[in-house]
Motif scaffolding. Sequence first.
Motif, PDB file in Angstrom:
ATOM      1  N   SER A 152       0.812  -1.215   0.000  1.00 41.43           N
ATOM      2  CA  SER A 152       0.000   0.000   0.000  1.00 41.43           C
ATOM      3  C   SER A 152       0.847   1.267   0.000  1.00 41.43           C
ATOM      4  N   ASN A 153       0.185   2.402  -0.195  1.00 37.66           N
ATOM      5  CA  ASN A 153       0.870   3.696  -0.106  1.00 37.66           C
ATOM      6  C   ASN A 153       1.507   3.881   1.265  1.00 37.66           C
ATOM      7  N   ALA A 154       0.796   3.449   2.298  1.00 35.95           N
ATOM      8  CA  ALA A 154       1.314   3.597   3.658  1.00 35.95           C
ATOM      9  C   ALA A 154       2.584   2.779   3.866  1.00 35.95           C
ATOM     10  N   GLU A 155       2.733   1.691   3.138  1.00 43.09           N
ATOM     11  CA  GLU A 155       3.920   0.840   3.268  1.00 43.09           C
ATOM     12  C   GLU A 155       5.083   1.325   2.403  1.00 43.09           C
ATOM     13  N   GLN A 156       4.797   2.185   1.434  1.00 41.17           N
ATOM     14  CA  GLN A 156       5.895   2.799   0.687  1.00 41.17           C
ATOM     15  C   GLN A 156       6.686   3.675   1.658  1.00 41.17           C
ATOM     16  N   SER A 157       7.998   3.656   1.536  1.00 43.65           N
ATOM     17  CA  SER A 157       8.801   4.342   2.543  1.00 43.65           C
ATOM     18  C   SER A 157      10.167   4.735   1.990  1.00 43.65           C
ATOM     19  N   ASN A 158      10.743   5.778   2.597  1.00 44.41           N
ATOM     20  CA  ASN A 158      12.126   6.137   2.317  1.00 44.41           C
ATOM     21  C   ASN A 158      13.098   5.208   3.034  1.00 44.41           C
ATOM     22  N   ASP A 159      12.552   4.359   3.896  1.00 43.32           N
ATOM     23  CA  ASP A 159      13.340   3.403   4.671  1.00 43.32           C
ATOM     24  C   ASP A 159      13.195   2.018   4.041  1.00 43.32           C
ATOM     25  N   ALA A 160      14.224   1.566   3.334  1.00 49.34           N
ATOM     26  CA  ALA A 160      14.157   0.277   2.646  1.00 49.34           C
ATOM     27  C   ALA A 160      13.917  -0.879   3.601  1.00 49.34           C
ATOM     28  N   VAL A 161      14.439  -0.781   4.797  1.00 50.12           N
ATOM     29  CA  VAL A 161      14.246  -1.841   5.789  1.00 50.12           C
ATOM     30  C   VAL A 161      12.769  -2.001   6.111  1.00 50.12           C
ATOM     31  N   SER A 162      12.061  -0.879   6.237  1.00 52.73           N
ATOM     32  CA  SER A 162      10.633  -0.912   6.523  1.00 52.73           C
ATOM     33  C   SER A 162       9.858  -1.586   5.394  1.00 52.73           C
ATOM     34  N   VAL A 163      10.241  -1.300   4.164  1.00 54.27           N
ATOM     35  CA  VAL A 163       9.579  -1.922   3.007  1.00 54.27           C
ATOM     36  C   VAL A 163       9.794  -3.430   3.028  1.00 54.27           C
ATOM     37  N   ARG A 164      11.035  -3.827   3.239  1.00 59.63           N
ATOM     38  CA  ARG A 164      11.337  -5.265   3.249  1.00 59.63           C
ATOM     39  C   ARG A 164      10.593  -5.970   4.375  1.00 59.63           C
ATOM     40  N   ARG A 165      10.472  -5.278   5.511  1.00 56.68           N
ATOM     41  CA  ARG A 165       9.758  -5.855   6.642  1.00 56.68           C
ATOM     42  C   ARG A 165       8.280  -6.059   6.300  1.00 56.68           C
ATOM     43  N   MET A 181       4.933 -12.413  -7.126  1.00 56.17           N
ATOM     44  CA  MET A 181       5.088 -11.025  -7.558  1.00 56.17           C
ATOM     45  C   MET A 181       4.709 -10.106  -6.415  1.00 56.17           C
ATOM     46  N   VAL A 182       5.469  -9.036  -6.242  1.00 57.72           N
ATOM     47  CA  VAL A 182       5.086  -7.964  -5.331  1.00 57.72           C
ATOM     48  C   VAL A 182       5.063  -6.675  -6.149  1.00 57.72           C
ATOM     49  N   SER A 183       3.978  -5.935  -6.044  1.00 53.73           N
ATOM     50  CA  SER A 183       3.824  -4.701  -6.805  1.00 53.73           C
ATOM     51  C   SER A 183       3.571  -3.529  -5.883  1.00 53.73           C
ATOM     52  N   ILE A 184       3.975  -2.356  -6.348  1.00 50.57           N
ATOM     53  CA  ILE A 184       3.586  -1.111  -5.691  1.00 50.57           C
ATOM     54  C   ILE A 184       2.156  -0.819  -6.123  1.00 50.57           C
ATOM     55  N   LYS A 191       8.227  10.826  -5.445  1.00 52.94           N
ATOM     56  CA  LYS A 191       9.292  10.158  -6.193  1.00 52.94           C
ATOM     57  C   LYS A 191      10.248   9.407  -5.285  1.00 52.94           C
ATOM     58  N   GLU A 192      10.674  10.015  -4.194  1.00 59.59           N
ATOM     59  CA  GLU A 192      11.656   9.375  -3.324  1.00 59.59           C
ATOM     60  C   GLU A 192      11.121   8.085  -2.719  1.00 59.59           C
ATOM     61  N   ARG A 193       9.879   8.130  -2.245  1.00 59.17           N
ATOM     62  CA  ARG A 193       9.293   6.912  -1.664  1.00 59.17           C
ATOM     63  C   ARG A 193       9.075   5.838  -2.729  1.00 59.17           C
ATOM     64  N   ARG A 194       8.599   6.260  -3.895  1.00 61.34           N
ATOM     65  CA  ARG A 194       8.376   5.282  -4.964  1.00 61.34           C
ATOM     66  C   ARG A 194       9.663   4.554  -5.329  1.00 61.34           C
ATOM     67  N   LEU A 195      10.727   5.305  -5.520  1.00 56.68           N
ATOM     68  CA  LEU A 195      11.965   4.693  -5.985  1.00 56.68           C
ATOM     69  C   LEU A 195      12.670   3.898  -4.892  1.00 56.68           C
ATOM     70  N   THR A 196      12.638   4.397  -3.649  1.00 56.24           N
ATOM     71  CA  THR A 196      13.225   3.628  -2.548  1.00 56.24           C
ATOM     72  C   THR A 196      12.482   2.312  -2.369  1.00 56.24           C
ATOM     73  N   GLY A 221       4.933   8.886 -16.436  1.00 51.88           N
ATOM     74  CA  GLY A 221       5.815   9.643 -15.548  1.00 51.88           C
ATOM     75  C   GLY A 221       6.550   8.774 -14.555  1.00 51.88           C
ATOM     76  N   PRO A 222       5.863   8.043 -13.684  1.00 53.97           N
ATOM     77  CA  PRO A 222       6.560   7.183 -12.722  1.00 53.97           C
ATOM     78  C   PRO A 222       7.268   5.995 -13.365  1.00 53.97           C
ATOM     79  N   LEU A 223       6.803   5.555 -14.543  1.00 56.36           N
ATOM     80  CA  LEU A 223       7.523   4.500 -15.249  1.00 56.36           C
ATOM     81  C   LEU A 223       8.889   5.006 -15.720  1.00 56.36           C
ATOM     82  N   GLU A 224       8.921   6.249 -16.183  1.00 59.39           N
ATOM     83  CA  GLU A 224      10.192   6.832 -16.606  1.00 59.39           C
ATOM     84  C   GLU A 224      11.134   7.031 -15.413  1.00 59.39           C
ATOM     85  N   GLU A 225      10.565   7.278 -14.229  1.00 55.67           N
ATOM     86  CA  GLU A 225      11.403   7.353 -13.025  1.00 55.67           C
ATOM     87  C   GLU A 225      12.159   6.045 -12.823  1.00 55.67           C
TER      88      GLU A 225
END
Length: 382
Positions: A152-165, A181-184, A191-196, A221-225
């Motif tokens: 979810s959006n709430a699980e997107q994070s600048n902290d990669a450890v949090s995402v993996r958790r 498969m895992v998808s956003i 942008k920062e949260r999406r890419l992290t 746009g986000p695909l080009e990111e």
Amino acid sequence: MRSDKIRQTIIPSIDPSPLMPIRGGKNGKSTIQIPRVGYSLYKTAPEQVSRCITISLRAGIRHFDVASLYGSNTEIAVPLKMYLDNGIKQGLTKYYKEEKDELLDLLDATSQAGEKHALETIGFRISVSPSIDGSAGRRQRREGLFISHKISNAEQSNDAVSVRRSVKKAIAELGVGYLDMVSIHSSLTDKERRLTTYQALLDLRDAGFVKSVGVCNYGIGPLEEIASLVGDNAGDYPAMNQLELSPFNQHGDVVNWCNQNGVAVGCSAWSKLSGVDGPAEGWAVLSDLAKTKGVTKAQLLVRWSLQKGYVCVPRSGAKSKLEIVAISENSYGGVSNFALSEEDLRLLDGLDIGYKAGRLGRRDGWTDEDVTGTDWDPTLFV
């Protein structure tokens, strides 16, 4: 876009096979197979989840579309464990005892139709249940499942450890060992949260926790990111982009970008196309064609998506007989007995009016607060 030659992933076919190859594995250099037709748990009430899963399995469905936002992973885990441990009929006996014989016969016939058509198109059966049920076949049954999970959006994070958790938590909740498969779920963050988040998912893939990484509701746009992030590493592009896609909104620009970059396209659940704000004239055309074919409108939409070269994950509840029958009808076996001609496809493709997500009742990956009007669409966010 990369300059090297890539394999296009969107290949229209009048007789699509049950499986589609997508990129996956370490560094995205392997190919894995995703069932073209799955079942979405979107908006499935918790008390109906077990029945939906067991009905789907009996109908031959092996691809399940789940998400943190759906809040049903623990309920999904119960029938999946029974199936994985002991197979269809032995493992899920307690569920099928409550169903009428005529319904079970329908589900079995649908599953058999899918298997028969698989033999005709790819030369082998797609069923992975061994001839005898029991624990000895668990690994084989797991390899035949495709579990696609969305964070979810709430699980997107600048902290990669949090995402993996978050992803490892989902794996534990579902009890499936790994995710196919895992998808956003949505691009509606920053942008920062999406890419992290995306990079963290790639790391999980390379470590073996997931087999492939995808995105949902992503515009160019986000695909080009992502393209800028991964550079020339072709295997790190998304395996799939799941969109709100129908004859009424075909997202030609996004689909073309995906095809040129080796990204498969998935159709998510349709909602309220026939409502008061729906495309009335186009819906009438679709309805007339469905009557001519002797199928439901939903079956026609599933078949359209398959012949266009997409993956499709329709949904239905399991509260009524009509809903249960719909699960069977909208499976691969349920749409394998008819085809759309070139003229039919031209007719349906001519219905594209760019029908925006803002006019639909579906809120899969975003909330009412995100929608700013009838012309709003998540693919236009960036």
